[in-house]
Design a protein around this motif. Structure first.
Motif, PDB file in Angstrom:
ATOM      1  N   GLY A  74       0.836  -1.350   0.072  1.00  0.00           N
ATOM      2  CA  GLY A  74      -0.003   0.053   0.065  1.00  0.00           C
ATOM      3  C   GLY A  74       0.782   1.222  -0.183  1.00  0.00           C
ATOM      4  O   GLY A  74       0.276   2.100  -0.802  1.00  0.00           O
ATOM      5  N   ASP A  75       1.949   1.296   0.822  1.00  0.00           N
ATOM      6  CA  ASP A  75       2.706   2.694   1.053  1.00  0.00           C
ATOM      7  C   ASP A  75       4.116   2.317   0.882  1.00  0.00           C
ATOM      8  O   ASP A  75       4.835   3.351   0.470  1.00  0.00           O
ATOM      9  N   GLY A  76       4.514   1.452   0.322  1.00  0.00           N
ATOM     10  CA  GLY A  76       5.970   1.017   0.050  1.00  0.00           C
ATOM     11  C   GLY A  76       6.904   1.198   1.373  1.00  0.00           C
ATOM     12  O   GLY A  76       8.434   1.378   1.047  1.00  0.00           O
ATOM     13  N   LEU A  77       6.381   1.214   2.441  1.00  0.00           N
ATOM     14  CA  LEU A  77       7.188   1.262   3.719  1.00  0.00           C
ATOM     15  C   LEU A  77       7.177  -0.158   4.539  1.00  0.00           C
ATOM     16  O   LEU A  77       6.278  -0.893   4.362  1.00  0.00           O
ATOM     17  N   PRO A  78       8.263  -0.163   5.292  1.00  0.00           N
ATOM     18  CA  PRO A  78       8.419  -1.490   5.982  1.00  0.00           C
ATOM     19  C   PRO A  78       7.328  -1.663   7.080  1.00  0.00           C
ATOM     20  O   PRO A  78       6.556  -0.558   7.381  1.00  0.00           O
ATOM     21  N   GLY A  79       6.878  -2.712   7.719  1.00  0.00           N
ATOM     22  CA  GLY A  79       5.710  -2.787   8.407  1.00  0.00           C
ATOM     23  C   GLY A  79       6.279  -2.571   9.883  1.00  0.00           C
ATOM     24  O   GLY A  79       7.333  -2.093  10.153  1.00  0.00           O
ATOM     25  N   GLN A  80       5.306  -2.635  10.831  1.00  0.00           N
ATOM     26  CA  GLN A  80       5.527  -2.101  12.283  1.00  0.00           C
ATOM     27  C   GLN A  80       6.677  -2.489  12.912  1.00  0.00           C
ATOM     28  O   GLN A  80       7.172  -1.948  13.741  1.00  0.00           O
ATOM     29  N   GLY A  81       7.019  -4.112  12.787  1.00  0.00           N
ATOM     30  CA  GLY A  81       8.110  -4.678  13.366  1.00  0.00           C
ATOM     31  C   GLY A  81       9.324  -3.900  13.221  1.00  0.00           C
ATOM     32  O   GLY A  81      10.319  -3.619  13.811  1.00  0.00           O
ATOM     33  N   TRP A  82       9.624  -3.476  11.804  1.00  0.00           N
ATOM     34  CA  TRP A  82      10.855  -2.862  11.456  1.00  0.00           C
ATOM     35  C   TRP A  82      11.015  -1.667  12.121  1.00  0.00           C
ATOM     36  O   TRP A  82      12.124  -1.198  12.877  1.00  0.00           O
ATOM     37  N   TRP A  93       6.012   6.545  11.560  1.00  0.00           N
ATOM     38  CA  TRP A  93       6.279   5.293  10.759  1.00  0.00           C
ATOM     39  C   TRP A  93       5.575   5.666   9.416  1.00  0.00           C
ATOM     40  O   TRP A  93       5.437   4.495   8.536  1.00  0.00           O
ATOM     41  N   THR A  94       5.106   6.852   8.930  1.00  0.00           N
ATOM     42  CA  THR A  94       4.247   7.108   7.926  1.00  0.00           C
ATOM     43  C   THR A  94       4.732   8.575   7.414  1.00  0.00           C
ATOM     44  O   THR A  94       5.221   9.219   7.987  1.00  0.00           O
ATOM     45  N   GLY A  95       4.425   8.805   6.072  1.00  0.00           N
ATOM     46  CA  GLY A  95       4.364  10.086   5.593  1.00  0.00           C
ATOM     47  C   GLY A  95       6.048  10.320   4.746  1.00  0.00           C
ATOM     48  O   GLY A  95       6.534   9.313   4.649  1.00  0.00           O
ATOM     49  N   ALA A  96       6.172  11.563   4.526  1.00  0.00           N
ATOM     50  CA  ALA A  96       7.279  11.984   3.872  1.00  0.00           C
ATOM     51  C   ALA A  96       8.481  11.688   4.332  1.00  0.00           C
ATOM     52  O   ALA A  96       9.500  11.190   3.870  1.00  0.00           O
ATOM     53  N   ALA A  97       8.599  11.752   5.699  1.00  0.00           N
ATOM     54  CA  ALA A  97       9.863  11.716   6.375  1.00  0.00           C
ATOM     55  C   ALA A  97      10.063  10.182   6.612  1.00  0.00           C
ATOM     56  O   ALA A  97      11.357   9.613   6.309  1.00  0.00           O
ATOM     57  N   ALA A  98       9.100   9.313   6.587  1.00  0.00           N
ATOM     58  CA  ALA A  98       9.424   8.150   6.814  1.00  0.00           C
ATOM     59  C   ALA A  98       9.861   7.498   5.323  1.00  0.00           C
ATOM     60  O   ALA A  98      10.705   6.685   5.440  1.00  0.00           O
ATOM     61  N   ARG A  99       9.108   7.766   4.415  1.00  0.00           N
ATOM     62  CA  ARG A  99       9.568   7.353   3.023  1.00  0.00           C
ATOM     63  C   ARG A  99      11.005   7.894   2.586  1.00  0.00           C
ATOM     64  O   ARG A  99      11.996   7.172   2.159  1.00  0.00           O
ATOM     65  N   ALA A 100      11.526   9.163   3.269  1.00  0.00           N
ATOM     66  CA  ALA A 100      12.926   9.616   2.959  1.00  0.00           C
ATOM     67  C   ALA A 100      13.952   8.717   3.831  1.00  0.00           C
ATOM     68  O   ALA A 100      14.885   8.497   3.131  1.00  0.00           O
ATOM     69  N   LEU A 101      13.454   8.366   4.991  1.00  0.00           N
ATOM     70  CA  LEU A 101      14.466   7.523   5.615  1.00  0.00           C
ATOM     71  C   LEU A 101      14.591   6.078   4.932  1.00  0.00           C
ATOM     72  O   LEU A 101      15.810   5.527   4.943  1.00  0.00           O
ATOM     73  N   VAL A 102      13.548   5.587   4.659  1.00  0.00           N
ATOM     74  CA  VAL A 102      13.381   4.235   4.036  1.00  0.00           C
ATOM     75  C   VAL A 102      14.059   4.271   2.806  1.00  0.00           C
ATOM     76  O   VAL A 102      15.304   3.589   2.586  1.00  0.00           O
ATOM     77  N   ALA A 103      13.865   5.549   2.116  1.00  0.00           N
ATOM     78  CA  ALA A 103      14.659   5.219   0.826  1.00  0.00           C
ATOM     79  C   ALA A 103      16.097   5.550   0.976  1.00  0.00           C
ATOM     80  O   ALA A 103      17.049   4.843   0.219  1.00  0.00           O
TER      81      ALA A 103
END
Length: 118
Positions: A74-82, A93-103
């Motif tokens: 759905g959002d391309g982010l790791p799940g809660q456990g990560w 865990w969501t939003g632009a900052a989360a996507r930037a960190l994961v990227a």
């Protein structure tokens, strides 16, 4: 397709390294399918336990983490456990900052494994 044991750390680690070499993340469904399983929550939880081990092994070897490559469709982010494992507050865990960190973390894996011999 052969069904892989969900506790086969070496096999799952190799799948994630191949994903990193390809410069792509995998959804939970995709990695489970690659292992010969359909998505179920119990199988996802079993996979997540192995992902923790894969990351501990990577850290011990001085390699970038790989669990970050397994993401929700759905959002391309790791799940809660990560996120819990990172001691990150729930609101991060969501939003632009989360996507930037994961990227950023994913890019480390892409760069490292893209240069490593297969």
């Amino acid at each position: 397709m052969a069904i892989a044991d969900l506790s086969d750390i070496d096999h799952i680690e190799a799948l994630l390294q191949a994903s990193a070499r390809a410069g792509a993340a995998m959804s939970y469904s995709e990695i489970l399918l690659a292992l010969g399983h359909r998505f179920t929550r119990p199988k996802m939880r079993a996979l997540c336990n192995v992902l923790d081990v894969v990351d501990r092994r990577a850290a011990a070897a001085g390699q970038p983490e790989l669990a970050v490559l397994v993401v929700r469709e759905g959002d391309g982010l790791p799940g809660q456990g990560w996120w819990v494992g990172r001691d990150a507050p729930v609101d991060s865990w969501t939003g632009a900052a989360a996507r930037a960190l994961v990227a950023q973390i994913q890019q480390r894996a892409f760069d490292y494994w893209g240069k490593a011999p297969a």
